[in-house]
Design a protein around this motif. Structure first.
Motif, PDB file in Angstrom:
ATOM      1  N   ARG A 152      52.161  63.340  93.361  1.00 59.95           N
ATOM      2  CA  ARG A 152      53.365  63.840  94.054  1.00 59.95           C
ATOM      3  C   ARG A 152      53.061  65.067  94.931  1.00 59.95           C
ATOM      4  NH1 ARG A 152      55.641  59.168  92.550  1.00 59.95           N
ATOM      5  NH2 ARG A 152      56.329  59.112  90.379  1.00 59.95           N
ATOM      6  N   LYS A 153      52.281  65.968  94.408  1.00 58.69           N
ATOM      7  CA  LYS A 153      52.115  67.263  95.070  1.00 58.69           C
ATOM      8  C   LYS A 153      51.521  67.149  96.475  1.00 58.69           C
ATOM      9  CE  LYS A 153      50.350  71.925  94.119  1.00 58.69           C
ATOM     10  NZ  LYS A 153      49.743  72.795  93.082  1.00 58.69           N
ATOM     11  N   PRO A 154      50.450  66.362  96.713  1.00 59.95           N
ATOM     12  CA  PRO A 154      49.912  66.270  98.074  1.00 59.95           C
ATOM     13  C   PRO A 154      50.920  65.722  99.083  1.00 59.95           C
ATOM     14  CG  PRO A 154      48.332  65.400  96.486  1.00 59.95           C
ATOM     15  CD  PRO A 154      49.616  65.623  95.742  1.00 59.95           C
ATOM     16  N   VAL A 155      51.726  64.729  98.660  1.00 64.98           N
ATOM     17  CA  VAL A 155      52.709  64.141  99.578  1.00 64.98           C
ATOM     18  C   VAL A 155      53.831  65.137  99.862  1.00 64.98           C
ATOM     19  CG1 VAL A 155      54.302  62.221  99.935  1.00 64.98           C
ATOM     20  CG2 VAL A 155      52.115  61.836  98.786  1.00 64.98           C
ATOM     21  N   LEU A 156      54.258  65.879  98.834  1.00 60.45           N
ATOM     22  CA  LEU A 156      55.278  66.900  99.033  1.00 60.45           C
ATOM     23  C   LEU A 156      54.780  67.983  99.989  1.00 60.45           C
ATOM     24  CD1 LEU A 156      58.114  67.816  98.095  1.00 60.45           C
ATOM     25  CD2 LEU A 156      56.993  69.110  96.274  1.00 60.45           C
ATOM     26  N   LEU A 157      53.542  68.401  99.816  1.00 59.01           N
ATOM     27  CA  LEU A 157      52.964  69.400 100.711  1.00 59.01           C
ATOM     28  C   LEU A 157      52.901  68.890 102.146  1.00 59.01           C
ATOM     29  CD1 LEU A 157      50.055  70.930  98.598  1.00 59.01           C
ATOM     30  CD2 LEU A 157      51.928  72.196  99.670  1.00 59.01           C
ATOM     31  N   LEU A 158      52.523  67.631 102.319  1.00 60.13           N
ATOM     32  CA  LEU A 158      52.440  67.075 103.663  1.00 60.13           C
ATOM     33  C   LEU A 158      53.811  67.074 104.337  1.00 60.13           C
ATOM     34  CD1 LEU A 158      50.292  64.599 105.226  1.00 60.13           C
ATOM     35  CD2 LEU A 158      52.618  63.754 105.040  1.00 60.13           C
ATOM     36  N   GLY A 159      54.858  66.729 103.566  1.00 64.45           N
ATOM     37  CA  GLY A 159      56.198  66.729 104.129  1.00 64.45           C
ATOM     38  C   GLY A 159      56.638  68.117 104.575  1.00 64.45           C
ATOM     39  N   ILE A 160      56.351  69.120 103.766  1.00 66.26           N
ATOM     40  CA  ILE A 160      56.749  70.493 104.101  1.00 66.26           C
ATOM     41  C   ILE A 160      55.951  71.017 105.298  1.00 66.26           C
ATOM     42  CG2 ILE A 160      56.834  72.865 103.244  1.00 66.26           C
ATOM     43  CD1 ILE A 160      57.239  71.643 100.424  1.00 66.26           C
TER      44      ILE A 160
ATOM     45  N   THR B 280      59.780  62.159  97.385  1.00 73.05           N
ATOM     46  CA  THR B 280      58.776  62.687  96.462  1.00 73.05           C
ATOM     47  C   THR B 280      59.416  63.637  95.458  1.00 73.05           C
ATOM     48  OG1 THR B 280      57.130  62.506  98.212  1.00 73.05           O
ATOM     49  CG2 THR B 280      56.544  63.844  96.313  1.00 73.05           C
ATOM     50  N   ALA B 281      60.364  64.457  95.921  1.00 74.37           N
ATOM     51  CA  ALA B 281      61.074  65.360  95.005  1.00 74.37           C
ATOM     52  C   ALA B 281      61.860  64.558  93.965  1.00 74.37           C
ATOM     53  CB  ALA B 281      62.001  66.273  95.789  1.00 74.37           C
ATOM     54  N   GLN B 282      62.518  63.476  94.389  1.00 76.74           N
ATOM     55  CA  GLN B 282      63.269  62.650  93.449  1.00 76.74           C
ATOM     56  C   GLN B 282      62.335  61.991  92.431  1.00 76.74           C
ATOM     57  OE1 GLN B 282      65.456  60.000  96.003  1.00 76.74           O
ATOM     58  NE2 GLN B 282      67.012  61.520  96.498  1.00 76.74           N
ATOM     59  N   ALA B 283      61.185  61.497  92.895  1.00 77.86           N
ATOM     60  CA  ALA B 283      60.221  60.890  91.976  1.00 77.86           C
ATOM     61  C   ALA B 283      59.658  61.931  91.010  1.00 77.86           C
ATOM     62  CB  ALA B 283      59.097  60.222  92.770  1.00 77.86           C
ATOM     63  N   TYR B 284      59.471  63.153  91.489  1.00 76.49           N
ATOM     64  CA  TYR B 284      58.990  64.247  90.633  1.00 76.49           C
ATOM     65  C   TYR B 284      59.980  64.501  89.497  1.00 76.49           C
ATOM     66  CZ  TYR B 284      56.650  68.739  89.634  1.00 76.49           C
ATOM     67  OH  TYR B 284      55.964  69.770  89.034  1.00 76.49           O
ATOM     68  N   VAL B 285      61.269  64.521  89.829  1.00 74.98           N
ATOM     69  CA  VAL B 285      62.293  64.703  88.795  1.00 74.98           C
ATOM     70  C   VAL B 285      62.226  63.566  87.779  1.00 74.98           C
ATOM     71  CG1 VAL B 285      64.786  64.704  88.366  1.00 74.98           C
ATOM     72  CG2 VAL B 285      63.849  66.075  90.221  1.00 74.98           C
ATOM     73  N   ALA B 286      62.041  62.329  88.283  1.00 73.49           N
ATOM     74  CA  ALA B 286      61.948  61.185  87.371  1.00 73.49           C
ATOM     75  C   ALA B 286      60.759  61.321  86.420  1.00 73.49           C
ATOM     76  CB  ALA B 286      61.835  59.888  88.174  1.00 73.49           C
ATOM     77  N   ASP B 287      59.664  61.904  86.920  1.00 77.61           N
ATOM     78  CA  ASP B 287      58.490  62.109  86.067  1.00 77.61           C
ATOM     79  C   ASP B 287      58.783  63.063  84.912  1.00 77.61           C
ATOM     80  OD1 ASP B 287      56.999  60.489  87.768  1.00 77.61           O
ATOM     81  OD2 ASP B 287      56.170  62.181  88.902  1.00 77.61           O
ATOM     82  N   LEU B 288      59.638  64.046  85.158  1.00 74.50           N
ATOM     83  CA  LEU B 288      59.831  65.131  84.188  1.00 74.50           C
ATOM     84  C   LEU B 288      61.048  64.964  83.291  1.00 74.50           C
ATOM     85  CD1 LEU B 288      58.996  68.292  86.333  1.00 74.50           C
ATOM     86  CD2 LEU B 288      57.492  66.965  84.865  1.00 74.50           C
TER      87      LEU B 288
ATOM     88  N   GLY C 297      58.392  56.399  92.867  1.00 75.07           N
ATOM     89  CA  GLY C 297      58.239  56.826  94.252  1.00 75.07           C
ATOM     90  C   GLY C 297      58.793  55.804  95.227  1.00 75.07           C
ATOM     91  N   GLY C 298      58.520  54.519  94.944  1.00 75.26           N
ATOM     92  CA  GLY C 298      58.994  53.466  95.835  1.00 75.26           C
ATOM     93  C   GLY C 298      60.503  53.392  95.901  1.00 75.26           C
TER      94      GLY C 298
END
Length: 391
Positions: A65-73, A121-129, A333-334
C-alpha cells in the motif's frame, strides 16, 4: 501514533490541498483569459482520469500500500506545481490562448492519473487494519478526513489568495511534498508484498455491481447539487453576488460540518452494519433534497442542505464498507479502485446533469437528485448484508 490516525492526517492533508483550489480557480481563469467551459474541462478531465485509473492503482496496491499511496501524493504535488508554473507564465504573457489552456489541462489530466492512487489505496489500507465489525467505522474515519479537508480548504485558499491568486496553488504543491515525507517517515506498511498478480475484478461482478451503482447514484446526485447550489440560493432568495458568496459560503460550512460530525462521531459510535447506514442515510438525504425543493427562506434552504449532507455522510461509508466486506482479502485494493472509479464517474457527469437541468428550470437538479436518491433507496432495500447474495 496509531496507523489509522496517521492515515487520517494523510488524507486530510491531501483533500485540504485539493480543495484550496476551489475559491480561486474561477477568478484565476478569468485573469488568464480562459472561458467557463475551459474551466469546466479541468474538472471533467480530472474526474475522467480518476474514473479510468482508480481500478489500476487499487490492484497495484495489493503488492504494497505505502508505495502506491506515496506515488499518488507525489503525483498530486507535481501536477499542482506544474499548474502553478504554467499559470505564472500565463500571467506574465509568456503563454497565451490555446497553448496555455492545453498545458494547464495536461497538468490536471496528469494529476487525475496519479492522484487517483490515493483514495483506493487509503480504503484498502483501512481494510487491512480493521475487522468486519469495525470496518464501517474505519471507512467513516476516512470520510471525516475528507469532509474536514473540504471545510477548511476553501477558507485557507481564500485567505492565501490575498497574497496572490497563485499562492494557494504553490502552497498545495508544497503541502503535498511535506505530506509525502510524513507518510514516508511515519506510516507503516499494512500489507506484505503479494504473491503473483492481483486479481482483475469486474464492476459487473454480482457481489459488487449493486453497491457500485448505489455509490454512483450518491455521487451523481450530490455533485449535481454542489454545482448549482450557489445559483439556486441567489435566484430563489434574490441575492446579490456578494450576498450569495457570503450566505452560500456559510451554508456550505454547516453542510461540511454536518458530514464531519456524522462520519467522525455518529457512525463510529453507532457500530451498525453497512446496510443499516444505507437505510438511515438515504431517507435523510431525500428529505434534504425535498427541503431544497420546497424551502423559501435562507434557513429552510440551509436546513435542506444540511440534511442532504448528513444523509450522504451516513450512506457513503456504508457503501464503502459493504464493498470491502464483499471482497476477499486479496481483492481489497481492486474493489476500492472500482469504488473510486464509480464515484469519479458521478463527479464527471454530475456537473453536466446539474447545470444542464438548471438551465431548463432551477428546481430540476434537486428534483432529479431526489428521484435518484429514491431509486437508490429502492435498490438498497433489495440488498442483503455483505457476503450474502442480493434478494
Amino acid at each position: 501514533m496509531p496507523p489509522l490516525a496517521i492515515l487520517f492526517l494523510t488524507l486530510f492533508n491531501s483533500i485540504l490541498g485539493l480543495s484550496i483550489l476551489f475559491p480561486i480557480l474561477g477568478p484565476l481563469a478569468r485573469e488568464l483569459g480562459l472561458s467557463e467551459v475551459q474551466v469546466g474541462l479541468f474538472s471533467t478531465g480530472y474526474a475522467l482520469m480518476q474514473f479510468v485509473f482508480s481500478p489500476y492503482w487499487g490492484r497495484r496496491s495489493e503488492g504494497g500500500r505505502k508505495p502506491v499511496l506515496l506515488l499518488g501524493i507525489l503525483g498530486f504535488g507535481l501536477s499542482f506545481g506544474l499548474f502553478g508554473l504554467f499559470a505564472t507564465l500565463g500571467e506574465r504573457g509568456l503563454l497565451k490562448g490555446s497553448l496555455l489552456f492545453l498545458l494547464l489541462l495536461l497538468t490536471r489530466l496528469l494529476g487525475g492519473v496519479l492522484s487517483s492512487a490515493t483514495l483506493p489505496t487509503a480504503q484498502a489500507y483501512v481494510a487491512d487494519l480493521t475487522g468486519r465489525e469495525s470496518r464501517t467505522g474505519g471507512m467513516a474515519l476516512l470520510g471525516a478526513a475528507f469532509g474536514l479537508g473540504v471545510v477548511f480548504g476553501p477558507a485557507l485558499g481564500a485567505l492565501l489568495s490575498r497574497y496572490g491568486l497563485l499562492v494557494p496553488v504553490y502552497f498545495s504543491a508544497g503541502l503535498a511534498f511535506l505530506n509525502a515525507l510524513f507518510v514516508l517517515r511515519f506510516l507503516p506498511e499494512s500489507r506484505a508484498r503479494g504473491e503473483g498478480p492481483p486479481p482483475r475484478l469486474s464492476p459487473l461482478d454480482p457481489r459488487f455491481f449493486p453497491l457500485l451503482a448505489l455509490g454512483f447514484i450518491l455521487s451523481l446526485s450530490s455533485v449535481a447539487l454542489e454545482q448549482t447550489v450557489a445559483f439556486y440560493f441567489q435566484d430563489r432568495l434574490g441575492l446579490s453576488a456578494t450576498e450569495t458568496a457570503r450566505k452560500v459560503g456559510l451554508a456550505l460550512v454547516f453542510y461540511g460540518l454536518a458530514a464531519v460530525l456524522v462520519q467522525g462521531g455518529l457512525v463510529r459510535r453507532l457500530k451498525v452494519p453497512p446496510r443499516t447506514l444505507f437505510l438511515l442515510g438515504l431517507p435523510v438525504a431525500l428529505l434534504g433534497y425535498l427541503g431544497l425543493l420546497l424551502g423559501r427562506g435562507y434557513l429552510a434552504l440551509t436546513l435542506g442542505l444540511v440534511l442532504q449532507g448528513a444523509g450522504q455522510a451516513l450512506a457513503t461509508p456504508g457503501v464503502t464498507a459493504a464493498l470491502s466486506l464483499s471482497a476477499g482479502e486479496g481483492e481489497q485494493g481492486g474493489v476500492a479502485g472500482l469504488n473510486s472509479s464509480a464515484q469519479a464517474l458521478g463527479r464527471m457527469l454530475g456537473p453536466l446533469l446539474g447545470t444542464g437541468l438548471y438551465q431548463l428550470s432551477p428546481s430540476l437538479p434537486y428534483l432529479a437528485s431526489a428521484l435518484l436518491t429514491l431509486l437508490g433507496l429502492l435498490l438498497a432495500l433489495r440488498l442483503k448484508e455483505p457476503g450474502r447474495s442480493p434478494g
